[in-house]
Enzyme design. Structure first.
Site, PDB file in Angstrom:
ATOM      1  N   HIS A 121      -1.922  -0.630   0.755  1.00 39.95           N
ATOM      2  CA  HIS A 121      -1.076  -1.569   0.594  1.00 39.95           C
ATOM      3  C   HIS A 121      -0.719  -2.214   1.991  1.00 39.95           C
ATOM      4  O   HIS A 121      -1.041  -1.810   3.194  1.00 39.95           O
ATOM      5  CB  HIS A 121       0.137  -0.832   0.177  1.00 39.95           C
ATOM      6  CG  HIS A 121       1.420  -1.703  -0.278  1.00 39.95           C
ATOM      7  ND1 HIS A 121       2.155  -2.189   0.847  1.00 39.95           N
ATOM      8  CD2 HIS A 121       2.013  -2.033  -1.323  1.00 39.95           C
ATOM      9  CE1 HIS A 121       3.096  -2.894   0.158  1.00 39.95           C
ATOM     10  NE2 HIS A 121       3.074  -2.839  -1.082  1.00 39.95           N
ATOM     11  N   ASP A 198       0.481   7.375   3.090  1.00 36.93           N
ATOM     12  CA  ASP A 198       1.442   6.613   2.599  1.00 36.93           C
ATOM     13  C   ASP A 198       1.787   7.384   1.036  1.00 36.93           C
ATOM     14  O   ASP A 198       0.887   7.293   0.274  1.00 36.93           O
ATOM     15  CB  ASP A 198       0.827   5.262   2.397  1.00 36.93           C
ATOM     16  CG  ASP A 198       1.495   4.489   1.677  1.00 36.93           C
ATOM     17  OD1 ASP A 198       2.622   4.707   1.009  1.00 36.93           O
ATOM     18  OD2 ASP A 198       1.386   3.257   1.362  1.00 36.93           O
ATOM     19  N   GLN A 201       3.419   6.121  -3.889  1.00 40.26           N
ATOM     20  CA  GLN A 201       3.002   6.209  -5.206  1.00 40.26           C
ATOM     21  C   GLN A 201       2.923   7.633  -5.536  1.00 40.26           C
ATOM     22  O   GLN A 201       2.252   7.918  -6.774  1.00 40.26           O
ATOM     23  CB  GLN A 201       1.794   5.343  -5.526  1.00 40.26           C
ATOM     24  CG  GLN A 201       2.014   3.805  -5.213  1.00 40.26           C
ATOM     25  CD  GLN A 201       3.029   3.196  -6.090  1.00 40.26           C
ATOM     26  OE1 GLN A 201       3.434   3.835  -7.290  1.00 40.26           O
ATOM     27  NE2 GLN A 201       3.421   2.039  -5.748  1.00 40.26           N
ATOM     28  N   LYS A 224      11.406   4.047  -5.744  1.00 39.64           N
ATOM     29  CA  LYS A 224      10.123   4.106  -6.541  1.00 39.64           C
ATOM     30  C   LYS A 224      10.585   5.567  -7.025  1.00 39.64           C
ATOM     31  O   LYS A 224       9.671   5.901  -7.988  1.00 39.64           O
ATOM     32  CB  LYS A 224       8.932   4.368  -5.955  1.00 39.64           C
ATOM     33  CG  LYS A 224       8.546   2.625  -5.410  1.00 39.64           C
ATOM     34  CD  LYS A 224       7.326   2.739  -4.741  1.00 39.64           C
ATOM     35  CE  LYS A 224       7.044   1.525  -3.748  1.00 39.64           C
ATOM     36  NZ  LYS A 224       6.704   0.226  -4.652  1.00 39.64           N
ATOM     37  N   CYS A 362       0.482  -6.606  -3.032  1.00 38.64           N
ATOM     38  CA  CYS A 362       0.385  -6.498  -1.548  1.00 38.64           C
ATOM     39  C   CYS A 362      -0.832  -5.832  -1.138  1.00 38.64           C
ATOM     40  O   CYS A 362      -0.795  -4.791  -0.395  1.00 38.64           O
ATOM     41  CB  CYS A 362       1.560  -5.807  -1.110  1.00 38.64           C
ATOM     42  SG  CYS A 362       3.154  -6.449  -1.238  1.00 38.64           S
TER      43      CYS A 362
END
Length: 408
Positions: A121, A198, A201, A224, A362
């Site tokens: 991303h 990261d 997700q 999220k 993104c």
């Protein structure tokens, strides 16, 4: 796991969009919020609203207890070693930028390396570009396989003794790839580098144990994972955070201020300058309570079933291209339909009450690698059902018909 009972707890799902019951397949961008989270934020503003850490009055004490209680919940949720390792931020982007600006710029120099992947991303790519430009370090990429996965042996070949930082997504927001981050951590540490994950997700969808992964930093966002927007978390190993300098200065983060010199509070407060995101943290704590009541393993298994079913149904449609691994993947599917622009596709689906994402997500370098200017993405969460997948498939077939395709 009773999805019907879970759905009853999400007020927004019980509406019609353009005359059709809403099908929300955009949780990878932002998830919906259960009533318990909405009520927790409402209750805070109605009963406990005050600034934290400063006042000795009752409201201030209650607000502080709620804010710090949320930090303890985050610590447990990701199995951090200490609440001092939990820094509240505005989201994943802010958390990664904090590490890039405070840690990476202080240790990187010309001749050093920063290693990432092409699936990142923008939030986990641009900060490292900026560090490389500022320090003279080289930015390197672990190559992708044709299905978008990475091989551990390629990571071994890319990460060297000159590597200072490795940064990668646990789960790709485009490909649904689940990266071998635990093995990458071992490779990074063997070469004297640190690993940032990261987790935007991954934190909402699977159990995360940062001590087991042995990552040095882990970043994720509340919005999220059923929490409000504007709240996120940076986990960092205490020994590393203690040697990092703040990048925002002002109230809350100071210990002693003189006319020409100042000192900082202990962890984690030195990185939380200004009035913090109190209501957001309260909402995040409530979201963690909700997700843990359902069970992260149950959520993960449910998403696997929904994704596998959606994949099997989508593959029946002629002219559809699905990107990423064709087997097991995280709960999202990025795709294109021949000769239909993703934005047109999303518009027609919206007319049928089906919400998906369209664009470059993104991830423009990854789009170029896929040889696609943009794609459509359907992403799933604990409240989605196979019946909704069937409605999604019907809407895709209607889109083909609308644009003059023969239905396969």
């Amino acid at each position: 796991m009773n999805v019907s009972v879970i759905r009853e707890q999400f007020p927004i799902l019980h509406q019609e969009v353009n005359g059709h019951p809403l099908v929300y397949f955009d949780s990878a961008a932002s998830s919906q919020k259960p009533a318990s989270v909405i009520e927790a934020v409402k209750r805070y503003y109605e009963h406990d609203n005050a600034n934290v850490h400063r006042g000795v009055h009752t409201l201030g004490s209650r607000a502080t207890d709620a804010y710090e209680g949320a930090r303890e919940k985050v610590k447990r949720f990701i199995n951090a070693g200490s609440s001092e390792e939990i820094i509240f931020t505005r989201g994943t982007t802010t958390a990664i930028n904090l590490v890039a600006s405070s840690y990476a710029r202080s240790i990187c120099k010309e001749g050093d390396e920063i290693v990432i992947t092409q699936m990142e991303h923008h939030s986990n790519l641009i900060p490292w570009q900026q560090v490389a430009k500022a320090t003279g370090a080289a930015l390197k990429y672990i190559p992708l396989q044709p299905d978008g996965t990475i091989r551990v042996e390629d990571a071994e070949a890319t990460i060297t003794s000159r590597t200072k930082i490795v940064a990668m997504a646990y789960v790709s927001n485009v490909l649904g790839v689940v990266n071998p981050v635990k093995q990458i951590a071992e490779i990074a540490h063997r070469n004297g580098a640190k690993l940032l994950i990261d987790g935007a997700q991954s934190a909402p969808h699977m159990k995360v144990d940062v001590q087991d992964l042995d990552c040095d930093f882990y970043a994720f966002s509340g919005h999220k994972m059923c929490a409000p927007t504007g709240i996120g978390v940076l986990y960092g190993k205490k020994a590393i955070l203690e040697n990092m300098e703040p990048i925002e200065f002002g109230g809350e983060m100071i210990d002693f201020v003189d006319l020409y010199e100042s000192t900082w509070k202990d962890l984690p407060y030195r990185f939380e300058g200004g009035t913090p995101i109190i209501a957001g943290a309260v909402g995040l704590g409530a979201a963690i309570d909700f997700l843990e009541s359902v069970g992260l393993d149950n959520i993960h298994e449910h998403e696997k079933r929904i994704t596998a079913y959606a994949m099997s149904r989508m593959k029946e449609i002629e002219g559809i291209t699905i990107y990423g691994p064709q087997g097991e993947r995280a709960g999202l599917i990025t795709f294109n339909l021949d000769d239909v622009h993703p934005h047109d596709l999303a518009t027609v689906l919206d007319a049928e009450g089906v919400a998906i994402r369209a664009g470059h997500h993104c991830a423009q370098p990854l789009m170029r690698w896929l040889n696609a200017s943009s794609t459509a993405r359907a992403s799933f969460y604990l409240y989605n059902t196979e019946d909704e997948v069937d409605r999604f498939i019907a809407a895709l077939l209607k889109t083909k018909e609308y644009f003059g395709h023969a239905i396969g």
